[in-house]
Design a protein around this motif. Structure first.
Motif, PDB file in Angstrom:
ATOM      1  N   MET A  80     -13.269  17.786 -23.611  1.00  0.00           N
ATOM      2  CA  MET A  80     -13.967  17.134 -24.711  1.00  0.00           C
ATOM      3  C   MET A  80     -13.685  15.639 -24.742  1.00  0.00           C
ATOM      4  O   MET A  80     -14.453  14.880 -25.266  1.00  0.00           O
ATOM      5  CB  MET A  80     -13.531  17.774 -26.023  1.00  0.00           C
ATOM      6  N   ASN A  81     -12.590  15.219 -24.173  1.00  0.00           N
ATOM      7  CA  ASN A  81     -12.214  13.816 -24.209  1.00  0.00           C
ATOM      8  C   ASN A  81     -12.895  13.069 -23.067  1.00  0.00           C
ATOM      9  O   ASN A  81     -12.249  12.610 -22.135  1.00  0.00           O
ATOM     10  CB  ASN A  81     -10.697  13.693 -24.130  1.00  0.00           C
ATOM     11  N   THR A  82     -14.196  12.914 -23.151  1.00  0.00           N
ATOM     12  CA  THR A  82     -14.974  12.247 -22.117  1.00  0.00           C
ATOM     13  C   THR A  82     -15.054  10.753 -22.400  1.00  0.00           C
ATOM     14  O   THR A  82     -14.708  10.286 -23.493  1.00  0.00           O
ATOM     15  CB  THR A  82     -16.400  12.822 -22.058  1.00  0.00           C
ATOM     16  N   LEU A  83     -15.512  10.014 -21.430  1.00  0.00           N
ATOM     17  CA  LEU A  83     -15.676   8.567 -21.585  1.00  0.00           C
ATOM     18  C   LEU A  83     -16.670   8.249 -22.701  1.00  0.00           C
ATOM     19  O   LEU A  83     -16.449   7.324 -23.495  1.00  0.00           O
ATOM     20  CB  LEU A  83     -16.138   7.954 -20.260  1.00  0.00           C
ATOM     21  N   ARG A 120     -14.883   8.866 -26.066  1.00  0.00           N
ATOM     22  CA  ARG A 120     -13.889   7.818 -26.350  1.00  0.00           C
ATOM     23  C   ARG A 120     -14.567   6.497 -26.707  1.00  0.00           C
ATOM     24  O   ARG A 120     -14.036   5.717 -27.483  1.00  0.00           O
ATOM     25  CB  ARG A 120     -12.958   7.627 -25.151  1.00  0.00           C
ATOM     26  N   THR A 121     -15.743   6.258 -26.154  1.00  0.00           N
ATOM     27  CA  THR A 121     -16.469   5.019 -26.434  1.00  0.00           C
ATOM     28  C   THR A 121     -17.152   5.065 -27.799  1.00  0.00           C
ATOM     29  O   THR A 121     -17.137   4.076 -28.540  1.00  0.00           O
ATOM     30  CB  THR A 121     -17.527   4.754 -25.341  1.00  0.00           C
ATOM     31  N   LEU A 122     -17.740   6.193 -28.131  1.00  0.00           N
ATOM     32  CA  LEU A 122     -18.476   6.310 -29.397  1.00  0.00           C
ATOM     33  C   LEU A 122     -17.594   6.654 -30.595  1.00  0.00           C
ATOM     34  O   LEU A 122     -18.006   6.442 -31.736  1.00  0.00           O
ATOM     35  CB  LEU A 122     -19.584   7.348 -29.267  1.00  0.00           C
ATOM     36  N   ALA A 123     -16.411   7.177 -30.371  1.00  0.00           N
ATOM     37  CA  ALA A 123     -15.551   7.611 -31.472  1.00  0.00           C
ATOM     38  C   ALA A 123     -15.252   6.498 -32.477  1.00  0.00           C
ATOM     39  O   ALA A 123     -15.343   6.735 -33.688  1.00  0.00           O
ATOM     40  CB  ALA A 123     -14.266   8.221 -30.938  1.00  0.00           C
ATOM     41  N   TYR A 135     -10.868  10.591 -34.546  1.00  0.00           N
ATOM     42  CA  TYR A 135     -10.241   9.476 -33.829  1.00  0.00           C
ATOM     43  C   TYR A 135      -9.026   9.948 -33.022  1.00  0.00           C
ATOM     44  O   TYR A 135      -8.805   9.491 -31.901  1.00  0.00           O
ATOM     45  CB  TYR A 135      -9.854   8.376 -34.808  1.00  0.00           C
ATOM     46  N   ALA A 136      -8.274  10.877 -33.588  1.00  0.00           N
ATOM     47  CA  ALA A 136      -7.115  11.420 -32.868  1.00  0.00           C
ATOM     48  C   ALA A 136      -7.545  12.203 -31.638  1.00  0.00           C
ATOM     49  O   ALA A 136      -6.850  12.180 -30.616  1.00  0.00           O
ATOM     50  CB  ALA A 136      -6.285  12.302 -33.802  1.00  0.00           C
ATOM     51  N   MET A 137      -8.673  12.903 -31.719  1.00  0.00           N
ATOM     52  CA  MET A 137      -9.177  13.613 -30.542  1.00  0.00           C
ATOM     53  C   MET A 137      -9.571  12.633 -29.442  1.00  0.00           C
ATOM     54  O   MET A 137      -9.446  12.936 -28.260  1.00  0.00           O
ATOM     55  CB  MET A 137     -10.385  14.484 -30.910  1.00  0.00           C
ATOM     56  N   ALA A 138     -10.043  11.459 -29.827  1.00  0.00           N
ATOM     57  CA  ALA A 138     -10.519  10.489 -28.843  1.00  0.00           C
ATOM     58  C   ALA A 138      -9.388   9.692 -28.208  1.00  0.00           C
ATOM     59  O   ALA A 138      -9.385   9.481 -26.998  1.00  0.00           O
ATOM     60  CB  ALA A 138     -11.522   9.543 -29.490  1.00  0.00           C
ATOM     61  N   VAL A 139      -8.432   9.230 -29.012  1.00  0.00           N
ATOM     62  CA  VAL A 139      -7.417   8.304 -28.489  1.00  0.00           C
ATOM     63  C   VAL A 139      -6.014   8.878 -28.474  1.00  0.00           C
ATOM     64  O   VAL A 139      -5.111   8.268 -27.921  1.00  0.00           O
ATOM     65  CB  VAL A 139      -7.430   6.968 -29.262  1.00  0.00           C
ATOM     66  N   GLY A 140      -5.803  10.015 -29.118  1.00  0.00           N
ATOM     67  CA  GLY A 140      -4.474  10.619 -29.167  1.00  0.00           C
ATOM     68  C   GLY A 140      -3.770  10.342 -30.484  1.00  0.00           C
ATOM     69  O   GLY A 140      -4.021   9.337 -31.157  1.00  0.00           O
ATOM     70  N   VAL A 141      -2.874  11.236 -30.828  1.00  0.00           N
ATOM     71  CA  VAL A 141      -2.173  11.158 -32.112  1.00  0.00           C
ATOM     72  C   VAL A 141      -1.280   9.920 -32.215  1.00  0.00           C
ATOM     73  O   VAL A 141      -1.269   9.259 -33.258  1.00  0.00           O
ATOM     74  CB  VAL A 141      -1.387  12.460 -32.374  1.00  0.00           C
ATOM     75  N   PRO A 142      -0.510   9.561 -31.179  1.00  0.00           N
ATOM     76  CA  PRO A 142       0.332   8.365 -31.322  1.00  0.00           C
ATOM     77  C   PRO A 142      -0.461   7.093 -31.626  1.00  0.00           C
ATOM     78  O   PRO A 142      -0.028   6.265 -32.437  1.00  0.00           O
ATOM     79  CB  PRO A 142       1.043   8.256 -29.959  1.00  0.00           C
ATOM     80  N   ALA A 143      -1.628   6.945 -31.008  1.00  0.00           N
ATOM     81  CA  ALA A 143      -2.454   5.769 -31.276  1.00  0.00           C
ATOM     82  C   ALA A 143      -2.976   5.770 -32.708  1.00  0.00           C
ATOM     83  O   ALA A 143      -3.082   4.711 -33.340  1.00  0.00           O
ATOM     84  CB  ALA A 143      -3.620   5.718 -30.295  1.00  0.00           C
ATOM     85  N   VAL A 144      -3.282   6.944 -33.233  1.00  0.00           N
ATOM     86  CA  VAL A 144      -3.759   7.037 -34.620  1.00  0.00           C
ATOM     87  C   VAL A 144      -2.640   6.696 -35.585  1.00  0.00           C
ATOM     88  O   VAL A 144      -2.843   5.955 -36.548  1.00  0.00           O
ATOM     89  CB  VAL A 144      -4.325   8.443 -34.915  1.00  0.00           C
ATOM     90  N   GLN A 150      -2.781  18.686 -34.115  1.00  0.00           N
ATOM     91  CA  GLN A 150      -3.168  18.154 -32.811  1.00  0.00           C
ATOM     92  C   GLN A 150      -1.957  17.845 -31.952  1.00  0.00           C
ATOM     93  O   GLN A 150      -2.057  17.814 -30.747  1.00  0.00           O
ATOM     94  CB  GLN A 150      -4.058  16.924 -32.979  1.00  0.00           C
ATOM     95  N   GLY A 151      -0.820  17.610 -32.588  1.00  0.00           N
ATOM     96  CA  GLY A 151       0.428  17.401 -31.868  1.00  0.00           C
ATOM     97  C   GLY A 151       0.539  16.043 -31.245  1.00  0.00           C
ATOM     98  O   GLY A 151      -0.436  15.433 -30.834  1.00  0.00           O
ATOM     99  N   ASP A 152       1.779  15.529 -31.209  1.00  0.00           N
ATOM    100  CA  ASP A 152       2.057  14.264 -30.568  1.00  0.00           C
ATOM    101  C   ASP A 152       2.262  14.498 -29.087  1.00  0.00           C
ATOM    102  O   ASP A 152       3.039  15.350 -28.675  1.00  0.00           O
ATOM    103  CB  ASP A 152       3.312  13.623 -31.170  1.00  0.00           C
ATOM    104  N   GLU A 153       1.585  13.719 -28.276  1.00  0.00           N
ATOM    105  CA  GLU A 153       1.729  13.849 -26.828  1.00  0.00           C
ATOM    106  C   GLU A 153       3.090  13.306 -26.409  1.00  0.00           C
ATOM    107  O   GLU A 153       3.494  12.227 -26.805  1.00  0.00           O
ATOM    108  CB  GLU A 153       0.620  13.085 -26.125  1.00  0.00           C
TER     109      GLU A 153
END
Length: 141
Positions: free
Chosen positions: A1-4, A7-10, A49-58, A134-137
């Motif tokens: 699901m985490n496609t380019l 990630r661009t449109l999120a 947003y967390a699905m697109a960039v990851g939990v730490p970034a959020v 979603q968990g922290d990576e």
């Protein structure tokens, strides 16, 4: 699901969702909507947003823990009820103030302040749950 494309449109989707959540929150004391629904929409934006960039970034983008937003919301909601005590009215009595801004009259009220508090409580609580699920990576549970 985490496609380019995702990630661009999120960020665009998240921005639209956050603006719409504020709109729903602010119109809620006169029309359908309010702090609860607005907070759910905003928390959903954070989850997207967390699905697109990851939990730490959020977590970095939020700058505060989601539970801090929830605590702030409780403080705001309780404060809206306490404002009525300063006028000698019973607790949670509505107080209205009408600001004349040229041709426009803007009504401000304690129910709107209460809705904003509810918005922050729901946003903080649901965002904390969504980010935890979603968990922290890279972090161990």
């Amino acid at each position: 699901m985490n496609t380019l494309i995702f990630r661009t449109l999120a960020p665009v989707i998240v921005g639209i969702m956050l603006v719409f959540s504020v709109y729903v929150c602010l119109r809620g004391h006169n029309e359908p909507g309010g702090g609860f629904i607005g907070g759910l929409i905003a928390a959903s934006a954070i989850a997207v947003y967390a699905m697109a960039v990851g939990v730490p970034a959020v977590r970095e983008a939020l700058r505060f823990e989601p539970t801090a937003f929830a605590g702030f919301g409780v403080f705001i909601a309780a404060g809206s009820g306490l404002l009525s005590l300063g006028t000698g009215s019973p607790f949670l009595t509505s107080i209205w103030l009408y600001l004349n801004l040229g041709d426009t009259v803007v009504p401000l009220s304690t129910p709107m302040i209460f809705d904003i508090g509810v918005y922050f409580v729901v946003f903080g609580t649901i965002s904390a749950v969504a980010l935890a699920l979603q968990g922290d990576e890279g972090e161990e549970p």
